[in-house]
Design a protein around this motif. Structure first.
Motif, PDB file in Angstrom:
ATOM      1  N   ASN A  54     -16.798 101.119 -68.895  1.00 45.86           N
ATOM      2  CA  ASN A  54     -15.708 101.111 -67.916  1.00 45.86           C
ATOM      3  C   ASN A  54     -14.718 102.244 -68.173  1.00 45.86           C
ATOM      4  OD1 ASN A  54     -16.605  98.841 -66.473  1.00 45.86           O
ATOM      5  ND2 ASN A  54     -15.556  97.421 -67.851  1.00 45.86           N
ATOM      6  N   GLY A  55     -14.529 102.608 -69.439  1.00 51.36           N
ATOM      7  CA  GLY A  55     -13.657 103.730 -69.745  1.00 51.36           C
ATOM      8  C   GLY A  55     -14.252 105.057 -69.341  1.00 51.36           C
ATOM      9  N   THR A  74      -8.417  98.217 -73.691  1.00 49.09           N
ATOM     10  CA  THR A  74      -8.548  98.245 -72.235  1.00 49.09           C
ATOM     11  C   THR A  74      -9.438  99.407 -71.815  1.00 49.09           C
ATOM     12  OG1 THR A  74      -6.642  99.689 -71.896  1.00 49.09           O
ATOM     13  CG2 THR A  74      -6.217  97.298 -71.999  1.00 49.09           C
ATOM     14  N   GLU A 129     -11.025 111.081 -72.705  1.00 50.47           N
ATOM     15  CA  GLU A 129     -10.480 112.325 -72.137  1.00 50.47           C
ATOM     16  C   GLU A 129      -9.961 113.232 -73.242  1.00 50.47           C
ATOM     17  OE1 GLU A 129     -10.455 114.775 -69.614  1.00 50.47           O
ATOM     18  OE2 GLU A 129     -10.069 113.068 -68.306  1.00 50.47           O
ATOM     19  N   THR A 159     -16.611  97.752 -72.262  1.00 48.15           N
ATOM     20  CA  THR A 159     -15.315  98.421 -72.340  1.00 48.15           C
ATOM     21  C   THR A 159     -15.473  99.936 -72.350  1.00 48.15           C
ATOM     22  OG1 THR A 159     -14.382  96.551 -73.559  1.00 48.15           O
ATOM     23  CG2 THR A 159     -13.159  98.613 -73.636  1.00 48.15           C
ATOM     24  N   PRO A 215     -14.260 106.377 -64.848  1.00 40.86           N
ATOM     25  CA  PRO A 215     -13.243 107.181 -64.166  1.00 40.86           C
ATOM     26  C   PRO A 215     -13.090 108.585 -64.752  1.00 40.86           C
ATOM     27  CG  PRO A 215     -12.213 105.458 -65.482  1.00 40.86           C
ATOM     28  CD  PRO A 215     -13.679 105.175 -65.479  1.00 40.86           C
ATOM     29  N   GLU A 261      -8.636 101.464 -69.622  1.00 35.59           N
ATOM     30  CA  GLU A 261      -7.709 102.591 -69.449  1.00 35.59           C
ATOM     31  C   GLU A 261      -7.482 103.313 -70.772  1.00 35.59           C
ATOM     32  OE1 GLU A 261      -7.509  99.830 -66.208  1.00 35.59           O
ATOM     33  OE2 GLU A 261      -7.154  99.469 -68.359  1.00 35.59           O
ATOM     34  N   ALA A 262      -7.287 102.537 -71.845  1.00 39.52           N
ATOM     35  CA  ALA A 262      -7.092 103.156 -73.164  1.00 39.52           C
ATOM     36  C   ALA A 262      -8.362 103.869 -73.606  1.00 39.52           C
ATOM     37  CB  ALA A 262      -6.685 102.103 -74.181  1.00 39.52           C
ATOM     38  N   THR A 263      -9.511 103.266 -73.311  1.00 41.58           N
ATOM     39  CA  THR A 263     -10.780 103.888 -73.681  1.00 41.58           C
ATOM     40  C   THR A 263     -10.987 105.185 -72.921  1.00 41.58           C
ATOM     41  OG1 THR A 263     -11.666 101.661 -74.021  1.00 41.58           O
ATOM     42  CG2 THR A 263     -13.248 103.476 -73.965  1.00 41.58           C
ATOM     43  N   GLY A 264     -10.651 105.176 -71.634  1.00 41.71           N
ATOM     44  CA  GLY A 264     -10.766 106.390 -70.840  1.00 41.71           C
ATOM     45  C   GLY A 264      -9.841 107.482 -71.342  1.00 41.71           C
ATOM     46  N   GLU A 265      -8.636 107.121 -71.717  1.00 46.20           N
ATOM     47  CA  GLU A 265      -7.690 108.111 -72.232  1.00 46.20           C
ATOM     48  C   GLU A 265      -8.193 108.707 -73.535  1.00 46.20           C
ATOM     49  OE1 GLU A 265      -4.658 110.042 -74.297  1.00 46.20           O
ATOM     50  OE2 GLU A 265      -5.377 108.088 -74.980  1.00 46.20           O
TER      51      GLU A 265
END
Length: 274
Positions: free
Chosen positions: A224-225, A160, A169, A221, A228, A162-166
């Motif tokens: 998108n990660g 996701t 980070e 993906t 944000p 979200e997982a990629t962004g985490e």
């Protein structure tokens, strides 16, 4: 692991020259032809295309040319790209402890490697990396634009944003770390249709809007990660180049789109007034 393994170059001689002298000359020519933005701040993250150099190399060069002032500062590169050859659940980290190109070997960041493999969404597997080009084609540019650095190479599969962004980070680091997202844009549309589609995709990224799909960008993906996370860190996206294979070396009946985008700290007020 008793003996550190090396992931050999898989697409040298196909996507880029296998001869180190020819490779240096080709990249040097592309970098010298790249037009740098006036007063452009130094990038923390880059979105860069990954096709054969004859097609996307000049566009990629505009991104890597922006690293000139960071040659000695960047010591760690976090490199994410899509897995084209083999399905991956989550993220694939190589077991290999170095990546090789005709220009030499790049060591994997050992501490990050040890930490990442403890994550449930990261699989340690050389197989998805063995023939994958999306990460490899970035490496010779990095080798010529940076001094010594360590690599954190991750292939993005079924994950996701979200997982990629985490994950990004967690790997963000400080001024010593560069984030590189490897992605092309639309694939195999006629020239004018592709140009319209790709301009819209780039505008979406420049507005820091996620929701990009894989028809718009094969590395969607990871892009998108990134968006944000870049927003949280106060970065500003800047378009460096936007072209397609019809502009570089291909015919215009079925083209692939390429963009280079830098995510940077905002320009100081004084620079904005010039």
């Amino acid at each position: 692991m008793a003996i550190a393994s090396v992931r050999p170059a898989a697409v040298a001689g196909q996507f880029y020259p296998a001869d180190d002298r020819v490779l240096r000359a080709q990249i040097g020519e592309m970098l010298s032809s790249a037009v740098a933005l006036d007063e452009a701040p130094m990038p923390k993250a880059l979105v860069v295309p990954h096709a054969g150099y004859i097609y996307s190399g000049p566009v990629a060069a505009t991104a890597y040319a922006s690293l000139g002032a960071l040659r000695q500062q960047i010591r760690r590169v976090v490199l994410l790209g899509p897995a084209h050859r083999m399905p991956v659940n989550g993220f694939a980290l190589p077991a290999a402890q170095a990546f090789a190109t005709p220009l030499g070997e790049i060591p994997i960041a050992r501490e990050d490697w040890l930490v990442l493999q403890e994550r449930p969404d990261v699989v340690v597997d050389d197989r998805p990396h063995a023939l994958e080009h999306s990460l490899e084609v970035q490496l010779p540019f990095l080798q010529l634009c940076l001094d010594s650095f360590e690599l954190v190479p991750l292939l993005v599969g079924r994950a996701t944003p979200e997982a990629t962004g985490e994950l990004l980070e967690a790997l963000w680091g400080g001024a010593e770390t560069l984030i590189v997202i490897s992605s092309d844009l639309s694939h195999y549309h006629p020239y004018h249709q592709a140009s319209t589609c790709d301009r819209a995709t780039v505008q979406q990224i420049l507005l820091m809007h996620g929701g990009i799909d894989h028809e718009q960008a094969c590395g969607a993906t990871a892009v998108n990660g990134l968006i944000p996370v870049a927003r949280r860190h106060g970065l500003v996206p800047r378009l460096l180049d936007l072209r397609n294979s019809g502009d570089t070396a291909g015919d215009r009946s079925r083209v692939v789109g390429y963009a280079s985008i830098a995510f940077c700290d905002p320009l100081p007020d004084a620079a904005l007034r010039h």
